[in-house]
Each structure stands twice: as structure tokens, then as C-alpha cells.
Design a protein around this motif. Structure first.
Motif, PDB file in Angstrom:
ATOM      1  N   ASN A 155     -16.083   5.706 -83.662  1.00  0.00           N
ATOM      2  CA  ASN A 155     -15.318   5.079 -83.962  1.00  0.00           C
ATOM      3  C   ASN A 155     -15.273   3.534 -83.683  1.00  0.00           C
ATOM      4  O   ASN A 155     -14.199   2.852 -83.316  1.00  0.00           O
ATOM      5  N   CYS A 156     -16.745   2.927 -83.888  1.00  0.00           N
ATOM      6  CA  CYS A 156     -16.883   1.738 -83.486  1.00  0.00           C
ATOM      7  C   CYS A 156     -15.942   0.554 -83.752  1.00  0.00           C
ATOM      8  O   CYS A 156     -15.707  -0.205 -82.849  1.00  0.00           O
ATOM      9  N   GLN A 209     -12.751   0.355 -84.491  1.00  0.00           N
ATOM     10  CA  GLN A 209     -11.554   0.648 -84.029  1.00  0.00           C
ATOM     11  C   GLN A 209     -11.656   0.591 -82.328  1.00  0.00           C
ATOM     12  O   GLN A 209     -10.986  -0.201 -81.690  1.00  0.00           O
ATOM     13  N   CYS A 210     -12.892   0.933 -81.998  1.00  0.00           N
ATOM     14  CA  CYS A 210     -13.135   0.757 -80.190  1.00  0.00           C
ATOM     15  C   CYS A 210     -13.042  -0.661 -80.135  1.00  0.00           C
ATOM     16  O   CYS A 210     -12.783  -0.885 -79.080  1.00  0.00           O
ATOM     17  N   TYR A 255      -8.000   2.849 -77.517  1.00  0.00           N
ATOM     18  CA  TYR A 255      -7.719   4.294 -78.428  1.00  0.00           C
ATOM     19  C   TYR A 255      -8.330   5.542 -77.736  1.00  0.00           C
ATOM     20  O   TYR A 255      -8.970   5.201 -76.657  1.00  0.00           O
ATOM     21  N   ILE A 298      -6.562  10.619 -83.563  1.00  0.00           N
ATOM     22  CA  ILE A 298      -6.790   9.227 -83.062  1.00  0.00           C
ATOM     23  C   ILE A 298      -5.420   8.788 -82.838  1.00  0.00           C
ATOM     24  O   ILE A 298      -4.447   8.645 -83.575  1.00  0.00           O
ATOM     25  N   SER A 324      -3.963   5.152 -81.148  1.00  0.00           N
ATOM     26  CA  SER A 324      -4.276   3.616 -80.830  1.00  0.00           C
ATOM     27  C   SER A 324      -3.102   2.964 -80.763  1.00  0.00           C
ATOM     28  O   SER A 324      -2.015   3.374 -81.298  1.00  0.00           O
TER      29      SER A 324
END
Length: 85
Positions: A40-41, A43-44, A49, A56, A58
Motif C-alpha cells: 500500500n505504498c 498510503q504508506c 496505517y 486497512i 489509517s
């Protein structure tokens, strides 16, 4: 009742999730796992998260994420304890 599985991405630790991981690892009823990448790059990179039972979760900051993780676990426990008979 199923033990909650909480997964963290090693690349997300710069967002403060390392402290959450350490705190949750001390809980005997949780399975806490750290992976090199959870895929989940976007969002990461943007925010803290984790995955809780595959979903997920976050937040804008690590403290809020910890609270949301605990709420998600409580919600799962409530569903698991429903008497549907």
C-alpha cells in the motif's frame, strides 16, 4: 474467539507506527506482524496505517492510529460475541 492480527509495514515506521507495534506486541491476545512491505505504498508514504484482520486502518498521526486499531479490535470482538440464535 479469534485472535486479532495486526500487520505493520516496515516502510511506514517513519510515521510513528514503530511505537504502536512495540506497544501492541506486549499484548498477549494479539498477533502482531511486521512486514517489509504490505503493498500500500501510496498510503504508506502519506500517513500511519496498519492492517487489522486484513482491513486497512489509517489516521493522521500515530496516537490516533493506536486508538483506531483498539476500536477496530473491540468492534471485531463485539461481532464475535453476538448471539445469533
Amino acid at each position: 474467539m479469534m485472535r486479532p492480527i495486526i500487520e505493520f509495514c516496515q516502510s511506514n515506521m517513519h510515521n510513528g507506527t514503530d511505537a504502536i507495534l512495540k506497544e501492541l506486541e506486549n499484548h498477549p491476545d494479539y498477533d502482531v506482524v511486521e512486514y517489509g512491505c504490505l503493498g500500500n505504498c501510496g498510503q504508506c508514504y502519506a500517513m500511519p496505517y496498519a492492517l487489522v484482520n486484513g482491513e486497512i486502518v489509517s489516521a493522521d498521526d500515530a496516537d490516533s492510529l493506536y486508538t483506531l486499531i483498539k476500536e477496530k479490535i473491540a468492534e471485531a470482538d463485539a461481532w464475535a460475541n453476538l448471539d445469533l440464535d
